[in-house]
Each structure stands twice: as structure tokens, then as C-alpha cells.
Design a protein around this motif. Sequence first.
Motif, short mmCIF file in Angstrom:
data_model
loop_
_atom_site.label_atom_id
_atom_site.label_comp_id
_atom_site.label_asym_id
_atom_site.label_seq_id
_atom_site.Cartn_x
_atom_site.Cartn_y
_atom_site.Cartn_z
N GLY A 29 0.78 -1.22 0.00
CA GLY A 29 0.00 0.00 0.00
C GLY A 29 0.82 1.28 0.00
N MET A 30 2.14 1.17 -0.16
CA MET A 30 3.00 2.37 -0.17
C MET A 30 3.20 2.85 -1.61
N PRO A 31 2.71 4.05 -1.93
CA PRO A 31 2.92 4.59 -3.28
C PRO A 31 4.39 4.82 -3.59
N THR A 32 4.69 4.89 -4.87
CA THR A 32 6.05 5.16 -5.30
C THR A 32 6.48 6.57 -4.94
N ALA A 33 5.58 7.54 -5.08
CA ALA A 33 5.88 8.96 -4.84
C ALA A 33 7.06 9.38 -5.73
N GLY A 34 7.94 10.26 -5.23
CA GLY A 34 9.08 10.71 -6.03
C GLY A 34 8.74 11.87 -6.93
N ALA A 35 9.68 12.22 -7.80
CA ALA A 35 9.53 13.39 -8.66
C ALA A 35 8.35 13.23 -9.61
N MET A 36 7.66 14.33 -9.85
CA MET A 36 6.60 14.32 -10.86
C MET A 36 7.19 14.22 -12.26
N ASP A 37 8.28 14.94 -12.49
CA ASP A 37 8.95 14.91 -13.79
C ASP A 37 10.29 14.21 -13.60
N THR A 38 10.29 12.88 -13.71
CA THR A 38 11.52 12.14 -13.46
C THR A 38 12.57 12.40 -14.54
N PHE A 39 12.13 12.74 -15.75
CA PHE A 39 13.09 13.05 -16.82
C PHE A 39 13.93 14.26 -16.43
N ALA A 40 13.28 15.33 -15.97
CA ALA A 40 14.01 16.54 -15.58
C ALA A 40 14.89 16.28 -14.36
N LEU A 41 14.40 15.51 -13.40
CA LEU A 41 15.22 15.18 -12.22
C LEU A 41 16.45 14.39 -12.63
N SER A 131 14.44 5.09 -0.55
CA SER A 131 14.24 6.37 -1.22
C SER A 131 14.29 7.52 -0.21
N ARG A 132 14.64 8.70 -0.72
CA ARG A 132 14.63 9.92 0.09
C ARG A 132 13.44 10.81 -0.27
N ALA A 133 12.54 10.32 -1.12
CA ALA A 133 11.43 11.12 -1.64
C ALA A 133 10.44 11.49 -0.54
N THR A 134 9.89 12.69 -0.65
CA THR A 134 8.87 13.18 0.28
C THR A 134 7.50 12.71 -0.17
N TYR A 135 6.79 12.02 0.72
CA TYR A 135 5.40 11.64 0.47
C TYR A 135 4.56 12.30 1.56
N ILE A 254 -5.64 11.42 -14.78
CA ILE A 254 -4.32 10.83 -15.03
C ILE A 254 -3.63 10.64 -13.69
N LEU A 255 -3.34 9.38 -13.33
CA LEU A 255 -2.75 9.07 -12.04
C LEU A 255 -1.24 9.27 -12.09
N LEU A 256 -0.70 9.98 -11.07
CA LEU A 256 0.69 10.41 -11.10
C LEU A 256 1.47 9.92 -9.88
N ALA A 257 2.49 10.64 -9.48
CA ALA A 257 3.49 10.13 -8.53
C ALA A 257 2.90 9.65 -7.21
N ASP A 258 1.98 10.41 -6.64
CA ASP A 258 1.44 10.06 -5.32
C ASP A 258 0.14 9.28 -5.40
#
Length: 374
Positions: A29-41, A131-135, A254-258
Motif C-alpha cells: 500500500g505504499m505509493p512510489t511517490a518521487g519526482a513528478m517529472d523524473t526526466f528533468a530530475l 528512497s529519500r522522496a517526500t510523500y 491521469i494518475l501520477l506520482a502520489d
Amino acid sequence: MSTPTLKIIQPGMLSTIQDRGRFGYQRFGMPTAGAMDTFALRAANLLLGNDDSAACIEVTVLGPRMELLTDTTFAVTGANVSPRLNGEPVPMWQPVTAKEGSRLEFRSPKDGMRAYLAVTGGIDVPLIMGSRATYMKTALGGIDGRPLRTGDILNAFNEEAPTPTTQCSFPQEAIPNYGSSHKLRVVLGPQHAAFTQAGIDTFLQETYTVSINSDRMGYRMEGPPIEHTDGPDVISDGTPLGTIQIPGDGQPIILLADRGTTGGYTKIATVISPDLSKVAQAMPGHTVTFEAVSIEEAQEAYRRQEVLLDSIRNSALPRLSLVLGDAISDILGDGGKPLRVPSTADAPSASLRGTAKVGGNKFEFDIRVSRVDD
């Protein structure tokens, strides 16, 4: 080991620590989260010679103001949010070196919605589930799972920190121009059979507007409703990044990072990976159209994107080469990859072994690289 690198003077509208996200935990049940634009990151990190998932600051619309607490090199990619260093415009999509005490700030957005600030070595915050991503919905990752605040001090890793070449930059022709009208390539399915042909035609032929009720979890669209064959509900199943759900009102989401890890609405299509950055950079009020492509076309677009990022990875750090007359050849290490000049930030010297071929002759090298202080 890390060093205090950035002090937040003013945090901006929504600035968070993000990387590529946490993987392997959606079954819990833990989302991936992370950058919205992974290409730019990824691009920001690769320009600095970082791992492409190193933690960066994701800047949303109105960016932060900060002070550099040490000499450092940084890169800004993604949306053009008017970055300035000590009051002067900063070039984007290339490394920039700044002195301790410099002030970095972001002003009004000119193109796009989210920018990515990477620093050499990557930002040091606790590693949680890889990961160090903020959720923010569960106050997890980043700094206590929250956006940046005034007074926050951000450390950057300096162990084995590479030094990018000053010539390294993103190819000018490949820098995205986001604009306000976005054509998104999609692969139909997995439940496109749950829609009438008229519904699918509406989806692929009409123009939709990004709703103000959009966030990191998902972008809601407003436009002509899409017709189901027998209602919007299915037994809940997995929701990949870029999934397009159609609830009962017929309006795409459109389902995204969170996004949640599962969902019970019919899914008409999925946005292909290379086009997800277009979604991440779309503002409320921007328009969206959808174009169906095959899986093979989606894979080819993904390969082209990865080739572009690999070219940045390969150019970010100086290579070791053998020059004989007019002939030049990279010196290759294990695995046949070009050897690069290692960082001497922490270790004063390094020993390397490599091979090179020039004019049909093979040469083997034992190389010792040492720092020479002025």
C-alpha cells in the motif's frame, strides 16, 4: 559523509525533496511517490555526474530563495522558473558553480510548472524504503515528510563527489518547450473494452482542460464525457504511473506520482513514460489531447529518451583518453566503459587500470591520478 550546503531563506509555494521514488512496496500500500517529472530530475543529476536518482529539490511554480553554505556546483532543469544567482540570471540545463555565501532564488514561471535543483553529490536526507522522496500524505521521507520551511539546512553528500566538466550541457535542441497545449501519447487499455466506440472516439478526438482540482496524486481533466458500456466500476487492481481512469462522470483522471496503489475505476489508457513529463509540467487551464500509439512505438520513444540521457551521463565527467598523433581513443575500464577522472575531494589520489586500442594496437595502462594543489 555530507556537508551543510543550502539554507532555505524562503521556501516558495511547494518545494520538496524528491528522487525517483520508492519501489517494491506497492503491494503493502505504499505509493512510489518521487519526482513528478523524473526526466528533468534525472537530467539535473546526470549533468552533475550524480546517480540519476540522487535527491533534488522539486520546485513548484513559485520557487524558494536560499543561501549556499559552501562552494558547490548545481544544475536547474524542468520548468523555467527564472533562476537567479546573486541577482543575475542562471543558465538552465547545465552545471553552474557558485561560491559560499551566494544567494540562489527563483522568480515567476515562464514555461512549465516544476523545476528541479540538483547539487553535486545529492541532498542528504534519511533513506526510507530505499528512497529519500517526500510523500506528504503520510509525512514520510524528505525532511519529516513535509515541504521545505524557512531555516531548513540541507546537507549534500561529498564522498566521491564527481566534478562535472564546465562544457557539459544538455543539447539545446532537446531542451523541452512545454507550452500550454500538450499532446499525450497513450497505449489503450487495460480496460478499453469497457467503453463504447463513441467513448473511445471522444477520448482520442476531443480536447480536455487541466482542472484546478489536480495535484501530485492525479490530474483531473474537464471536457466532453467519455461513455462507458456498462458503468465505471471494476474490481480494484493495480494503478501504474500514467494510468487514465474514467469515473462515473466520464472525465479522465491521469494518475501520477502520489497515486494510490490500486483503484476501482475503469482505465481507458496509460500515458507513455516519455510523455509523463508533459503532464507534470502542465498548469491548470492548459489543454490536453490524447493520441493512441502501439506498445512498440511507446518502447521506441522510451529508447530514444534513454539514449539522450546516456549521452549526458557519458559527457558529464572528463574521460581518460589515449592520443597518438591524430588518433584518439577512450581508455576503457572493466565492462568496456570509458574511464573517467575520479573525484579527489576526499581521497588525494586514485589508481586505475584500463585498455585502449588505436590503429589496431592494444595498450594496457596502470594509471595513478593525484590532486595537485595550487
